[in-house]
Design a protein around this motif. Sequence first.
Motif, PDB file in Angstrom:
ATOM      1  N   ALA A   2       0.988  -1.198  -0.238  1.00  0.00           N
ATOM      2  CA  ALA A   2      -0.310   0.076  -0.310  1.00  0.00           C
ATOM      3  C   ALA A   2       0.683   1.024  -0.316  1.00  0.00           C
ATOM      4  O   ALA A   2       1.694   0.937   0.985  1.00  0.00           O
ATOM      5  CB  ALA A   2      -0.392  -0.242   0.821  1.00  0.00           C
ATOM      6  N   LYS A   3       0.597   2.354  -0.883  1.00  0.00           N
ATOM      7  CA  LYS A   3       0.662   3.621  -0.652  1.00  0.00           C
ATOM      8  C   LYS A   3       1.317   4.377   0.745  1.00  0.00           C
ATOM      9  O   LYS A   3       0.623   3.878   1.205  1.00  0.00           O
ATOM     10  CB  LYS A   3       0.296   4.538  -1.728  1.00  0.00           C
ATOM     11  N   THR A   4       2.270   4.739   1.260  1.00  0.00           N
ATOM     12  CA  THR A   4       2.392   4.765   2.663  1.00  0.00           C
ATOM     13  C   THR A   4       3.204   6.966   2.461  1.00  0.00           C
ATOM     14  O   THR A   4       4.484   7.004   1.184  1.00  0.00           O
ATOM     15  CB  THR A   4       3.364   4.726   3.680  1.00  0.00           C
ATOM     16  N   SER A   5       2.233   7.670   3.107  1.00  0.00           N
ATOM     17  CA  SER A   5       3.068   9.350   2.976  1.00  0.00           C
ATOM     18  C   SER A   5       4.631   8.981   3.606  1.00  0.00           C
ATOM     19  O   SER A   5       5.480   9.758   3.574  1.00  0.00           O
ATOM     20  CB  SER A   5       1.961   9.744   3.808  1.00  0.00           C
ATOM     21  N   ILE A   6       4.534   7.876   4.250  1.00  0.00           N
ATOM     22  CA  ILE A   6       6.030   8.411   5.527  1.00  0.00           C
ATOM     23  C   ILE A   6       6.943   8.012   4.231  1.00  0.00           C
ATOM     24  O   ILE A   6       7.258   7.096   4.296  1.00  0.00           O
ATOM     25  CB  ILE A   6       5.896   6.777   6.430  1.00  0.00           C
ATOM     26  N   LEU A   7       7.563   8.951   5.402  1.00  0.00           N
ATOM     27  CA  LEU A   7       9.913   8.910   4.515  1.00  0.00           C
ATOM     28  C   LEU A   7      10.534   8.848   5.936  1.00  0.00           C
ATOM     29  O   LEU A   7      10.454   9.167   7.326  1.00  0.00           O
ATOM     30  CB  LEU A   7      10.187  10.442   4.103  1.00  0.00           C
ATOM     31  N   ASP A   8      10.794   7.663   6.145  1.00  0.00           N
ATOM     32  CA  ASP A   8      11.910   7.001   7.064  1.00  0.00           C
ATOM     33  C   ASP A   8      12.403   7.737   7.790  1.00  0.00           C
ATOM     34  O   ASP A   8      12.927   7.769   8.435  1.00  0.00           O
ATOM     35  CB  ASP A   8      12.715   5.475   5.752  1.00  0.00           C
ATOM     36  N   LYS A   9      13.392   8.881   6.320  1.00  0.00           N
ATOM     37  CA  LYS A   9      14.278   9.425   6.316  1.00  0.00           C
ATOM     38  C   LYS A   9      13.765  10.535   8.075  1.00  0.00           C
ATOM     39  O   LYS A   9      14.202  10.907   9.001  1.00  0.00           O
ATOM     40  CB  LYS A   9      15.227  10.490   5.639  1.00  0.00           C
ATOM     41  N   GLU A  10      12.439  11.117   8.031  1.00  0.00           N
ATOM     42  CA  GLU A  10      11.791  11.662   8.520  1.00  0.00           C
ATOM     43  C   GLU A  10      11.052  11.047  10.405  1.00  0.00           C
ATOM     44  O   GLU A  10      11.453  11.998  11.101  1.00  0.00           O
ATOM     45  CB  GLU A  10      10.436  12.826   7.495  1.00  0.00           C
ATOM     46  N   ALA A  11      10.976  10.346   9.873  1.00  0.00           N
ATOM     47  CA  ALA A  11      10.626   9.099  10.992  1.00  0.00           C
ATOM     48  C   ALA A  11      11.246   8.995  11.765  1.00  0.00           C
ATOM     49  O   ALA A  11      11.803   9.509  12.836  1.00  0.00           O
ATOM     50  CB  ALA A  11      10.043   7.892  11.021  1.00  0.00           C
ATOM     51  N   GLN A  12      12.679   8.614  11.235  1.00  0.00           N
ATOM     52  CA  GLN A  12      14.107   8.292  12.341  1.00  0.00           C
ATOM     53  C   GLN A  12      14.700   9.276  12.838  1.00  0.00           C
ATOM     54  O   GLN A  12      14.819  10.202  13.940  1.00  0.00           O
ATOM     55  CB  GLN A  12      14.930   8.097  11.532  1.00  0.00           C
ATOM     56  N   HIS A  13      14.600  11.219  12.015  1.00  0.00           N
ATOM     57  CA  HIS A  13      14.336  12.539  12.182  1.00  0.00           C
ATOM     58  C   HIS A  13      14.451  13.468  13.632  1.00  0.00           C
ATOM     59  O   HIS A  13      14.393  13.350  14.826  1.00  0.00           O
ATOM     60  CB  HIS A  13      15.008  13.864  11.985  1.00  0.00           C
ATOM     61  N   PHE A  14      12.799  12.730  13.491  1.00  0.00           N
ATOM     62  CA  PHE A  14      11.740  13.394  14.361  1.00  0.00           C
ATOM     63  C   PHE A  14      11.353  12.135  16.027  1.00  0.00           C
ATOM     64  O   PHE A  14      11.587  12.235  17.238  1.00  0.00           O
ATOM     65  CB  PHE A  14      10.552  13.637  14.142  1.00  0.00           C
ATOM     66  N   GLY A  15      12.254  11.123  15.391  1.00  0.00           N
ATOM     67  CA  GLY A  15      12.476   9.842  16.027  1.00  0.00           C
ATOM     68  C   GLY A  15      13.509  10.274  17.206  1.00  0.00           C
ATOM     69  O   GLY A  15      13.908  10.044  18.609  1.00  0.00           O
ATOM     70  N   GLY A  16      15.066  10.366  17.054  1.00  0.00           N
ATOM     71  CA  GLY A  16      15.516  10.802  18.184  1.00  0.00           C
ATOM     72  C   GLY A  16      15.324  11.764  18.463  1.00  0.00           C
ATOM     73  O   GLY A  16      15.879  12.497  19.332  1.00  0.00           O
ATOM     74  N   MET A  17      13.826  12.626  18.435  1.00  0.00           N
ATOM     75  CA  MET A  17      13.665  13.641  19.626  1.00  0.00           C
ATOM     76  C   MET A  17      12.870  12.978  20.944  1.00  0.00           C
ATOM     77  O   MET A  17      12.557  14.028  21.196  1.00  0.00           O
ATOM     78  CB  MET A  17      13.376  15.033  19.119  1.00  0.00           C
ATOM     79  N   ALA A  18      12.877  12.253  21.010  1.00  0.00           N
ATOM     80  CA  ALA A  18      11.423  11.456  21.546  1.00  0.00           C
ATOM     81  C   ALA A  18      11.515  11.670  23.441  1.00  0.00           C
ATOM     82  O   ALA A  18      11.411  11.612  23.886  1.00  0.00           O
ATOM     83  CB  ALA A  18      11.397  10.316  21.683  1.00  0.00           C
ATOM     84  N   ALA A  19      13.352  11.469  23.568  1.00  0.00           N
ATOM     85  CA  ALA A  19      13.189  11.571  24.810  1.00  0.00           C
ATOM     86  C   ALA A  19      13.117  13.000  25.609  1.00  0.00           C
ATOM     87  O   ALA A  19      12.882  12.828  26.450  1.00  0.00           O
ATOM     88  CB  ALA A  19      15.012  11.048  25.433  1.00  0.00           C
ATOM     89  N   ASP A  20      13.259  13.872  24.476  1.00  0.00           N
ATOM     90  CA  ASP A  20      12.932  14.865  25.626  1.00  0.00           C
ATOM     91  C   ASP A  20      11.580  15.889  24.732  1.00  0.00           C
ATOM     92  O   ASP A  20      11.952  17.444  24.901  1.00  0.00           O
ATOM     93  CB  ASP A  20      13.948  16.133  25.754  1.00  0.00           C
ATOM     94  N   TRP A  21      11.421  15.191  23.785  1.00  0.00           N
ATOM     95  CA  TRP A  21       9.783  15.872  24.034  1.00  0.00           C
ATOM     96  C   TRP A  21       9.109  16.707  24.496  1.00  0.00           C
ATOM     97  O   TRP A  21       8.565  17.709  23.854  1.00  0.00           O
ATOM     98  CB  TRP A  21       8.990  15.168  22.404  1.00  0.00           C
ATOM     99  N   TRP A  22       8.794  16.382  26.209  1.00  0.00           N
ATOM    100  CA  TRP A  22       8.215  16.679  26.435  1.00  0.00           C
ATOM    101  C   TRP A  22       9.156  17.864  27.735  1.00  0.00           C
ATOM    102  O   TRP A  22       7.723  18.616  28.218  1.00  0.00           O
ATOM    103  CB  TRP A  22       7.073  15.903  27.589  1.00  0.00           C
TER     104      TRP A  22
END
Length: 239
Positions: A2-22
């Motif tokens: 199925a077609k997806t809107s997700i770009l892996d590099k974008e997900a990885q970039h933002f995922g790397g910010m998860a620890a201090d997101w709040w």
Amino acid sequence: MAKTSILDKEAQHFGGMAADWWDPNGKSAMLHKLNPVRLAYVRDMIDQHWQCDECGFKPLEGKSALDVGCGAGLLAEPLARLGARVTAVDAAPELIAVARDHAIGQGLQIDYRATGVEDIDGRFDLVTAMEVVEHVADPQDFIDALSARLAPGGLMILSTPNKTGWSKLLTITLAEGFGQIPKGTHDYEKFIDPDMMRGLLAHAGLECIDFEGIAMSPTRGLHLSEDLRLNYLVAAKWA
């Protein structure tokens, strides 16, 4: 596949910010400053669209909401507090893990899923995607996927940087250059101006009902404005 809107590099970039997101002083500090501004707009559009009491605490009571590109829940949690049954999705599993833990700590029930909007079934009264459309594989496919999940009579609200020299200067040259936003967060070539946004929404069968700018000033900081040059919010409904 199925077609997806997700770009892996974008997900990885933002995922790397998860620890201090709040952390309001962490890598997502700018989002913490932006969130009250866009939440004020969301509340205003909700009140207008459904003719709610603007002083009511739960204008979304009995309604469903889908927040796409939810990060760790900065908007999803307020939507839940406004009474909505919230489903929130993000491409970064790290962010969804943080979002779930934070919601539990706040006593909120939010259906968080580490996936793209294309994998979500059903339709929702409110669909939001804040600062997301400039990070997807194909903006039209993404908008089409959002509209496919908007219920009849529903409301969609998006936000994104405008494609102007002013936006490029403040968002990339200054904010990323001086570390207020992690470097590599934005690609100016993927910014979308309001005319293009209107066309994307029209192609998906939606009608723009409002544009509102998010401007920056030394005295007021980030605030809602008629000036669309930096960033803007757009509300849409079925045409």
